[in-house]
Design a protein around this motif. Sequence first.
Motif, PDB file in Angstrom:
ATOM      1  N   SER A  37      -7.177 -12.037 -13.855  1.00  0.00           N
ATOM      2  CA  SER A  37      -6.575 -12.938 -12.468  1.00  0.00           C
ATOM      3  C   SER A  37      -5.171 -12.202 -12.470  1.00  0.00           C
ATOM      4  CB  SER A  37      -6.677 -14.313 -13.118  1.00  0.00           C
ATOM      5  OG  SER A  37      -5.745 -14.847 -13.817  1.00  0.00           O
ATOM      6  N   ARG A  38      -4.498 -11.709 -13.545  1.00  0.00           N
ATOM      7  CA  ARG A  38      -3.004 -11.223 -13.213  1.00  0.00           C
ATOM      8  C   ARG A  38      -2.974  -9.720 -12.809  1.00  0.00           C
ATOM      9  NH1 ARG A  38       1.792 -11.788 -17.547  1.00  0.00           N
ATOM     10  NH2 ARG A  38       3.492 -11.449 -16.043  1.00  0.00           N
ATOM     11  N   PHE A  39      -3.935  -8.967 -13.376  1.00  0.00           N
ATOM     12  CA  PHE A  39      -3.622  -7.460 -13.468  1.00  0.00           C
ATOM     13  C   PHE A  39      -4.768  -6.889 -12.455  1.00  0.00           C
ATOM     14  CE2 PHE A  39      -1.246  -8.369 -17.107  1.00  0.00           C
ATOM     15  CZ  PHE A  39      -0.127  -7.789 -16.771  1.00  0.00           C
ATOM     16  N   GLU A  40      -6.096  -7.394 -12.437  1.00  0.00           N
ATOM     17  CA  GLU A  40      -7.261  -6.983 -11.740  1.00  0.00           C
ATOM     18  C   GLU A  40      -7.725  -7.635 -10.439  1.00  0.00           C
ATOM     19  OE1 GLU A  40     -10.205  -6.728 -14.756  1.00  0.00           O
ATOM     20  OE2 GLU A  40      -8.659  -6.229 -16.272  1.00  0.00           O
ATOM     21  N   GLY A  41      -6.612  -8.559  -9.961  1.00  0.00           N
ATOM     22  CA  GLY A  41      -7.172  -9.220  -8.638  1.00  0.00           C
ATOM     23  C   GLY A  41      -8.159 -10.164  -8.649  1.00  0.00           C
ATOM     24  N   LYS A  42      -8.784 -10.459  -9.827  1.00  0.00           N
ATOM     25  CA  LYS A  42      -9.848 -11.523  -9.999  1.00  0.00           C
ATOM     26  C   LYS A  42      -9.292 -12.973  -9.629  1.00  0.00           C
ATOM     27  CE  LYS A  42     -12.622  -8.271 -11.501  1.00  0.00           C
ATOM     28  NZ  LYS A  42     -13.724  -7.726 -10.848  1.00  0.00           N
ATOM     29  N   ALA A  43     -10.272 -13.550  -9.365  1.00  0.00           N
ATOM     30  CA  ALA A  43      -9.940 -15.098  -8.996  1.00  0.00           C
ATOM     31  C   ALA A  43      -9.252 -15.600  -9.994  1.00  0.00           C
ATOM     32  CB  ALA A  43     -11.091 -15.851  -8.525  1.00  0.00           C
ATOM     33  N   GLY A  44      -8.371 -16.720  -9.959  1.00  0.00           N
ATOM     34  CA  GLY A  44      -7.841 -17.325 -11.080  1.00  0.00           C
ATOM     35  C   GLY A  44      -6.210 -17.138 -10.833  1.00  0.00           C
ATOM     36  N   CYS A  45      -5.400 -18.112 -11.560  1.00  0.00           N
ATOM     37  CA  CYS A  45      -4.011 -18.386 -11.304  1.00  0.00           C
ATOM     38  C   CYS A  45      -3.418 -17.089 -12.312  1.00  0.00           C
ATOM     39  CB  CYS A  45      -3.757 -19.615 -12.171  1.00  0.00           C
ATOM     40  SG  CYS A  45      -1.838 -20.173 -11.945  1.00  0.00           S
ATOM     41  N   THR A  79       7.420 -21.272   4.193  1.00  0.00           N
ATOM     42  CA  THR A  79       7.832 -19.991   3.412  1.00  0.00           C
ATOM     43  C   THR A  79       6.724 -19.421   2.623  1.00  0.00           C
ATOM     44  OG1 THR A  79      10.098 -21.247   3.329  1.00  0.00           O
ATOM     45  CG2 THR A  79       9.606 -19.484   2.097  1.00  0.00           C
ATOM     46  N   THR A  80       6.673 -18.227   2.269  1.00  0.00           N
ATOM     47  CA  THR A  80       5.857 -17.517   1.440  1.00  0.00           C
ATOM     48  C   THR A  80       7.013 -16.656   0.490  1.00  0.00           C
ATOM     49  OG1 THR A  80       4.044 -17.596   2.808  1.00  0.00           O
ATOM     50  CG2 THR A  80       4.120 -15.750   0.979  1.00  0.00           C
ATOM     51  N   SER A  81       6.900 -16.690  -0.871  1.00  0.00           N
ATOM     52  CA  SER A  81       7.628 -15.616  -1.526  1.00  0.00           C
ATOM     53  C   SER A  81       6.621 -15.025  -2.334  1.00  0.00           C
ATOM     54  CB  SER A  81       8.434 -16.481  -2.865  1.00  0.00           C
ATOM     55  OG  SER A  81       8.911 -15.425  -3.655  1.00  0.00           O
ATOM     56  N   THR A  82       6.473 -13.614  -1.984  1.00  0.00           N
ATOM     57  CA  THR A  82       5.862 -12.677  -2.506  1.00  0.00           C
ATOM     58  C   THR A  82       6.544 -12.183  -3.846  1.00  0.00           C
ATOM     59  OG1 THR A  82       4.493 -12.126  -0.539  1.00  0.00           O
ATOM     60  CG2 THR A  82       4.259 -10.283  -2.228  1.00  0.00           C
ATOM     61  N   VAL A  83       5.891 -12.261  -5.221  1.00  0.00           N
ATOM     62  CA  VAL A  83       6.574 -11.720  -6.246  1.00  0.00           C
ATOM     63  C   VAL A  83       5.879 -10.426  -6.401  1.00  0.00           C
ATOM     64  CG1 VAL A  83       6.986 -12.218  -8.717  1.00  0.00           C
ATOM     65  CG2 VAL A  83       7.161 -14.012  -7.153  1.00  0.00           C
ATOM     66  N   THR A  84       6.663  -9.274  -6.671  1.00  0.00           N
ATOM     67  CA  THR A  84       5.919  -7.798  -7.258  1.00  0.00           C
ATOM     68  C   THR A  84       6.148  -7.556  -8.531  1.00  0.00           C
ATOM     69  OG1 THR A  84       6.553  -7.172  -5.087  1.00  0.00           O
ATOM     70  CG2 THR A  84       6.144  -5.556  -6.729  1.00  0.00           C
ATOM     71  N   LEU A  85       4.736  -7.464  -9.375  1.00  0.00           N
ATOM     72  CA  LEU A  85       4.788  -7.074 -10.817  1.00  0.00           C
ATOM     73  C   LEU A  85       4.604  -5.589 -10.623  1.00  0.00           C
ATOM     74  CD1 LEU A  85       4.936  -7.959 -13.694  1.00  0.00           C
ATOM     75  CD2 LEU A  85       2.487  -8.174 -13.392  1.00  0.00           C
ATOM     76  N   THR A  89       5.789  -0.140 -15.283  1.00  0.00           N
ATOM     77  CA  THR A  89       7.374   0.106 -15.780  1.00  0.00           C
ATOM     78  C   THR A  89       7.383   0.346 -17.109  1.00  0.00           C
ATOM     79  OG1 THR A  89       7.899  -1.817 -14.221  1.00  0.00           O
ATOM     80  CG2 THR A  89       9.259  -1.125 -15.881  1.00  0.00           C
ATOM     81  N   GLU A  90       8.158   1.405 -17.607  1.00  0.00           N
ATOM     82  CA  GLU A  90       8.443   1.840 -19.112  1.00  0.00           C
ATOM     83  C   GLU A  90       9.047   0.429 -19.673  1.00  0.00           C
ATOM     84  OE1 GLU A  90      11.458   4.730 -21.507  1.00  0.00           O
ATOM     85  OE2 GLU A  90      11.010   5.248 -19.520  1.00  0.00           O
ATOM     86  N   GLY A  91       8.529   0.202 -20.871  1.00  0.00           N
ATOM     87  CA  GLY A  91       8.795  -0.698 -21.601  1.00  0.00           C
ATOM     88  C   GLY A  91       8.061  -2.157 -21.486  1.00  0.00           C
ATOM     89  N   GLY A  92       6.939  -1.911 -20.333  1.00  0.00           N
ATOM     90  CA  GLY A  92       5.947  -3.150 -20.273  1.00  0.00           C
ATOM     91  C   GLY A  92       6.180  -3.467 -18.804  1.00  0.00           C
ATOM     92  N   PRO A  93       5.064  -4.097 -18.365  1.00  0.00           N
ATOM     93  CA  PRO A  93       5.041  -4.719 -16.961  1.00  0.00           C
ATOM     94  C   PRO A  93       6.500  -5.647 -16.659  1.00  0.00           C
ATOM     95  CG  PRO A  93       2.808  -5.265 -17.896  1.00  0.00           C
ATOM     96  CD  PRO A  93       3.777  -4.889 -18.965  1.00  0.00           C
ATOM     97  N   THR A  94       7.104  -5.292 -15.431  1.00  0.00           N
ATOM     98  CA  THR A  94       8.216  -6.018 -14.995  1.00  0.00           C
ATOM     99  C   THR A  94       8.024  -6.492 -13.830  1.00  0.00           C
ATOM    100  OG1 THR A  94       9.340  -4.373 -16.319  1.00  0.00           O
ATOM    101  CG2 THR A  94      10.608  -5.540 -14.652  1.00  0.00           C
TER     102      THR A  94
END
Length: 141
Positions: A37-45, A79-85, A89-94
């Motif tokens: 749900s975080r990295f693959e676009g699957k359903a879930g929070c 309002t919508t806030s789009t957070v970009t992960l 990123t070197e050192g891990g997702p940021t």
Amino acid sequence: MIEKSGSAVWSGGLKAGSGTVSTESGALDGIAYSHASRFEGKAGCNPEELIGAAHAACYAMFLSALMEGAGIKPGTIATTSTVTLDATTEGGPTVVAAHLVATVTGDAPEEKLLELAEQAKAGCPISKLLRAEVTLEVSVG
């Protein structure tokens, strides 16, 4: 001072594991999240959408307060806030960005509403949090 908390429980490894998130108020209670749900676009929070929701809510409230302080009767602030992960990123997702999009109505000239909107972007507590010091306490066992 006001303190609010959220919590998470994660079980298992990164890709095969899963977790739940909850809030102190109970508004969220055991909501599932996972690698998928975080990295693959699957359903879930996922953490980024929770930050986005908090940022959007905070911004709208803060802009409303600024408008009232300027003698403007607020209408609706959507309002919508789009957070970009960035997962590469070197050192891990940021988290590299948060982008606010707002539609504002109020009984004031557009120029004044735009000025207050910019002030709210810089001054809302969650915008500030995204630049804040992070501290940590850990116990093992």
